[in-house]
Every structure is written in structure tokens, then in C-alpha cells.
Design a protein around this motif. Structure first.
Motif, short mmCIF file in Angstrom:
data_model
loop_
_atom_site.label_atom_id
_atom_site.label_comp_id
_atom_site.label_asym_id
_atom_site.label_seq_id
_atom_site.Cartn_x
_atom_site.Cartn_y
_atom_site.Cartn_z
N ARG A 19 -21.20 77.34 4.36
CA ARG A 19 -20.63 77.21 3.02
C ARG A 19 -19.56 76.12 2.95
NH1 ARG A 19 -16.72 79.72 -0.36
NH2 ARG A 19 -17.57 80.05 -2.44
N ASN A 20 -18.64 76.10 3.88
CA ASN A 20 -17.57 75.11 3.87
C ASN A 20 -18.11 73.69 4.14
OD1 ASN A 20 -14.84 74.66 3.38
ND2 ASN A 20 -14.43 74.45 5.58
N GLY A 21 -19.06 73.58 5.06
CA GLY A 21 -19.67 72.27 5.34
C GLY A 21 -20.42 71.74 4.13
N ALA A 22 -21.12 72.63 3.42
CA ALA A 22 -21.83 72.22 2.21
C ALA A 22 -20.86 71.77 1.13
CB ALA A 22 -22.70 73.37 1.71
N ARG A 23 -19.74 72.49 1.02
CA ARG A 23 -18.73 72.11 0.03
C ARG A 23 -18.20 70.71 0.33
NH1 ARG A 23 -14.39 75.74 -2.31
NH2 ARG A 23 -15.15 77.19 -0.75
N ILE A 24 -17.87 70.44 1.59
CA ILE A 24 -17.34 69.13 1.98
C ILE A 24 -18.37 68.04 1.74
CG2 ILE A 24 -16.59 67.75 3.97
CD1 ILE A 24 -15.23 70.37 5.00
N MET A 25 -19.62 68.31 2.11
CA MET A 25 -20.67 67.31 1.92
C MET A 25 -20.85 67.00 0.43
SD MET A 25 -24.54 67.36 3.28
CE MET A 25 -25.61 65.98 3.07
N LEU A 26 -20.84 68.02 -0.40
CA LEU A 26 -20.98 67.80 -1.84
C LEU A 26 -19.80 67.01 -2.40
CD1 LEU A 26 -22.36 71.27 -2.96
CD2 LEU A 26 -23.54 69.07 -3.14
N LEU A 27 -18.58 67.34 -1.97
CA LEU A 27 -17.42 66.64 -2.48
C LEU A 27 -17.40 65.17 -2.05
CD1 LEU A 27 -14.70 69.41 -2.09
CD2 LEU A 27 -15.76 68.59 -4.20
N VAL A 28 -17.83 64.90 -0.82
CA VAL A 28 -17.94 63.50 -0.37
C VAL A 28 -19.00 62.78 -1.20
CG1 VAL A 28 -18.66 62.03 1.55
CG2 VAL A 28 -17.07 63.90 1.96
N GLY A 29 -20.11 63.44 -1.45
CA GLY A 29 -21.16 62.86 -2.29
C GLY A 29 -20.66 62.58 -3.70
N PHE A 30 -19.89 63.51 -4.27
CA PHE A 30 -19.33 63.30 -5.60
C PHE A 30 -18.39 62.11 -5.62
CE2 PHE A 30 -19.81 68.10 -6.49
CZ PHE A 30 -21.11 67.92 -6.94
N ALA A 31 -17.58 61.95 -4.58
CA ALA A 31 -16.66 60.81 -4.50
C ALA A 31 -17.44 59.50 -4.47
CB ALA A 31 -15.75 60.94 -3.28
N ILE A 32 -18.54 59.47 -3.73
CA ILE A 32 -19.38 58.27 -3.66
C ILE A 32 -20.01 57.98 -5.02
CG2 ILE A 32 -21.50 57.32 -2.67
CD1 ILE A 32 -20.73 58.87 -0.06
N ILE A 33 -20.48 59.03 -5.70
CA ILE A 33 -21.09 58.86 -7.03
C ILE A 33 -20.06 58.32 -8.02
CG2 ILE A 33 -22.04 60.13 -9.01
CD1 ILE A 33 -23.43 61.96 -6.89
N ILE A 34 -18.87 58.91 -8.02
CA ILE A 34 -17.83 58.47 -8.96
C ILE A 34 -17.46 57.02 -8.69
CG2 ILE A 34 -15.39 58.78 -9.56
CD1 ILE A 34 -15.91 61.85 -9.27
N ALA A 35 -17.28 56.64 -7.43
CA ALA A 35 -16.94 55.25 -7.10
C ALA A 35 -18.07 54.30 -7.50
CB ALA A 35 -16.63 55.13 -5.61
N SER A 36 -19.30 54.69 -7.22
CA SER A 36 -20.44 53.83 -7.55
C SER A 36 -20.57 53.61 -9.05
CB SER A 36 -21.74 54.44 -7.01
OG SER A 36 -21.68 54.57 -5.62
N TYR A 37 -20.44 54.69 -9.82
CA TYR A 37 -20.56 54.55 -11.27
C TYR A 37 -19.36 53.82 -11.87
CZ TYR A 37 -24.94 56.92 -11.98
OH TYR A 37 -26.27 57.23 -12.00
N ALA A 38 -18.20 53.93 -11.25
CA ALA A 38 -17.04 53.17 -11.73
C ALA A 38 -17.29 51.68 -11.55
CB ALA A 38 -15.78 53.60 -10.98
N ILE A 39 -17.83 51.30 -10.40
CA ILE A 39 -18.16 49.89 -10.15
C ILE A 39 -19.24 49.42 -11.11
CG2 ILE A 39 -19.18 48.30 -8.47
CD1 ILE A 39 -17.77 50.04 -6.28
N LEU A 40 -20.30 50.22 -11.27
CA LEU A 40 -21.39 49.86 -12.18
C LEU A 40 -20.89 49.71 -13.62
CD1 LEU A 40 -24.40 49.35 -12.71
CD2 LEU A 40 -24.69 51.82 -12.91
N GLY A 41 -20.05 50.65 -14.06
CA GLY A 41 -19.52 50.57 -15.42
C GLY A 41 -18.64 49.35 -15.62
N TRP A 42 -17.81 49.05 -14.62
CA TRP A 42 -16.94 47.87 -14.69
C TRP A 42 -17.77 46.59 -14.76
CZ3 TRP A 42 -12.12 47.02 -15.92
CH2 TRP A 42 -11.56 45.78 -15.64
N GLU A 43 -18.79 46.51 -13.95
CA GLU A 43 -19.66 45.33 -13.97
C GLU A 43 -20.43 45.22 -15.28
OE1 GLU A 43 -19.74 42.79 -11.82
OE2 GLU A 43 -18.13 43.82 -10.74
N ALA A 44 -20.84 46.36 -15.84
CA ALA A 44 -21.53 46.35 -17.14
C ALA A 44 -20.63 45.77 -18.23
CB ALA A 44 -21.99 47.75 -17.51
N LEU A 45 -19.34 46.11 -18.18
CA LEU A 45 -18.40 45.54 -19.15
C LEU A 45 -18.27 44.03 -18.97
CD1 LEU A 45 -15.58 48.24 -19.19
CD2 LEU A 45 -17.25 47.75 -20.99
N GLY A 46 -18.28 43.59 -17.71
CA GLY A 46 -18.22 42.16 -17.45
C GLY A 46 -19.45 41.42 -17.97
#
Length: 193
Positions: free
Chosen positions: A106-133
Motif C-alpha cells: 500500500r505505501n509503495g503504491a502510494r509513493i509510486m502514484l504520487l511520483v507519477g502525479f508529480a511527473i504528470i503535473i510537470a509535463s502538463y505545465a511544460i506543455l501548457g507553457w509551450e502552447a501559450l508560446g
């Protein structure tokens, strides 16, 4: 979708649900969901009416239909799609491979999901910023009949990225507070399974 373990008992869940972070996640989800549903409804109806009217006009008018009927769907469709993408994130409707996740505790799954969420948020932030450009770069391009800027489609992408970031952040709050069981499970009717 495989789940790590069942949801906690109702008393534990009710105690955990009292947290301000989970209330914030609910507010984010309701706001993003309302806006995305409204965008889908409005753009979907506009696309349906416009394309139906153009088909009828092809047979009735000598000009063969409305000249703007190709330009407007090109500007509306990205809004329709990005609103659907954000709703799919909210409902857990995107494709996922969970073979590693299912083997973690359970704890390992939670950590893996949270790391995945951080990657998704960073990726979409970059994509959104580039879309504005890119929207800024193509703002001088306009459609021949309506004179609409080409940047509207990129604004749809940028705002869709923001909606995905907010929804993913709300999911991360739930997983951090409640564990991997808080991940949404889509209805089979929604996924075609």
C-alpha cells in the motif's frame, strides 16, 4: 483496474474525509468538472448544429454550403477534446498499465502514484507553457472567411493542460491522504470494457 486493498472502514474514511485538503480536492474537482462539462455541451451542440446545417445547405444552396462551416469546427474541436481529456483524468478513464503498482504494498503504491502525479503535473505545465508560446507566434494567422486567429486552438490546449494539472493535483491530495484506494475506477460503460 486492480486495486491494492479495499477502502478503509466507514468510520476511518469519515474521519479522514474531514480534512481541509480533501475538501479542497472536492472543490477543485467540482469546479473543473462543471467547466469541462459546460465546454463539452456548448461546443458539442455548436458542432452538431453547424455541421447539420451545412449538410442541409449543401443540397439547398447553389454555393454548396456555408463557407465558414470548415473554419469554425477547427476552432471548436480542440476545446471539446481538451475538456474531455480533463474529465477522463477525473474519472480514471485514461489507459493505464498497473502491473508494477499491483505488486507493491500500500505505501509503495502510494509513493509510486504520487511520483507519477508529480511527473504528470510537470509535463502538463511544460506543455501548457509551450502552447501559450505557440499561440503567441500564430496569433497573426487568421482564417480566410471568419478572420479567427489560429491561436484559439492553442489556448484550448493550454487551458486543457491547466484543467489536467488541477485534476491531477486533486487526485494526488486524495492518494496522499487516503492511499491508492482513492484512485477513481471508471464505469465499464465509459471505457468500452
Amino acid at each position: 483496474m486492480t486495486r491494492v486493498s479495499p477502502l478503509p472502514h466507514h468510520e476511518e474514511q469519515a474521519r479522514a474525509m474531514g480534512g481541509g485538503a480533501l475538501s479542497a480536492a472536492d472543490i477543485i474537482d467540482r469546479a473543473v468538472g462543471f467547466i469541462c462539462r459546460a465546454v463539452i455541451l456548448l461546443t458539442g451542440l455548436a458542432l452538431l448544429v453547424l455541421l447539420t446545417a451545412n449538410v442541409v445547405a449543401r443540397y439547398v444552396m447553389e454555393s454548396g454550403g456555408f463557407r465558414f462551416a470548415q473554419e469554425l469546427p477547427e476552432r471548436l474541436f480542440p476545446w471539446f477534446i481538451m475538456a474531455g481529456v480533463a474529465l477522463a483524468v477525473q474519472k480514471g478513464g485514461h489507459m493505464a498499465v498497473e502491473s508494477v503498482l499491483a505488486r507493491l504494498n500500500r505505501n509503495g503504491a502510494r509513493i509510486m502514484l504520487l511520483v507519477g502525479f508529480a511527473i504528470i503535473i510537470a509535463s502538463y505545465a511544460i506543455l501548457g507553457w509551450e502552447a501559450l508560446g505557440v499561440a503567441d507566434i500564430v496569433s497573426i494567422e487568421t482564417s480566410p472567411v471568419l478572420g479567427l486567429s489560429s491561436s484559439y486552438s492553442y489556448y484550448a490546449l493550454a487551458l486543457g493542460c491547466l484543467a489536467v494539472i488541477l485534476t491531477t493535483f486533486a487526485l494526488a491530495i486524495r492518494v496522499a491522504k487516503l492511499g491508492p484506494e482513492a484512485m477513481p475506477t471508471p464505469d465499464p460503460e465509459e471505457t468500452g470494457i
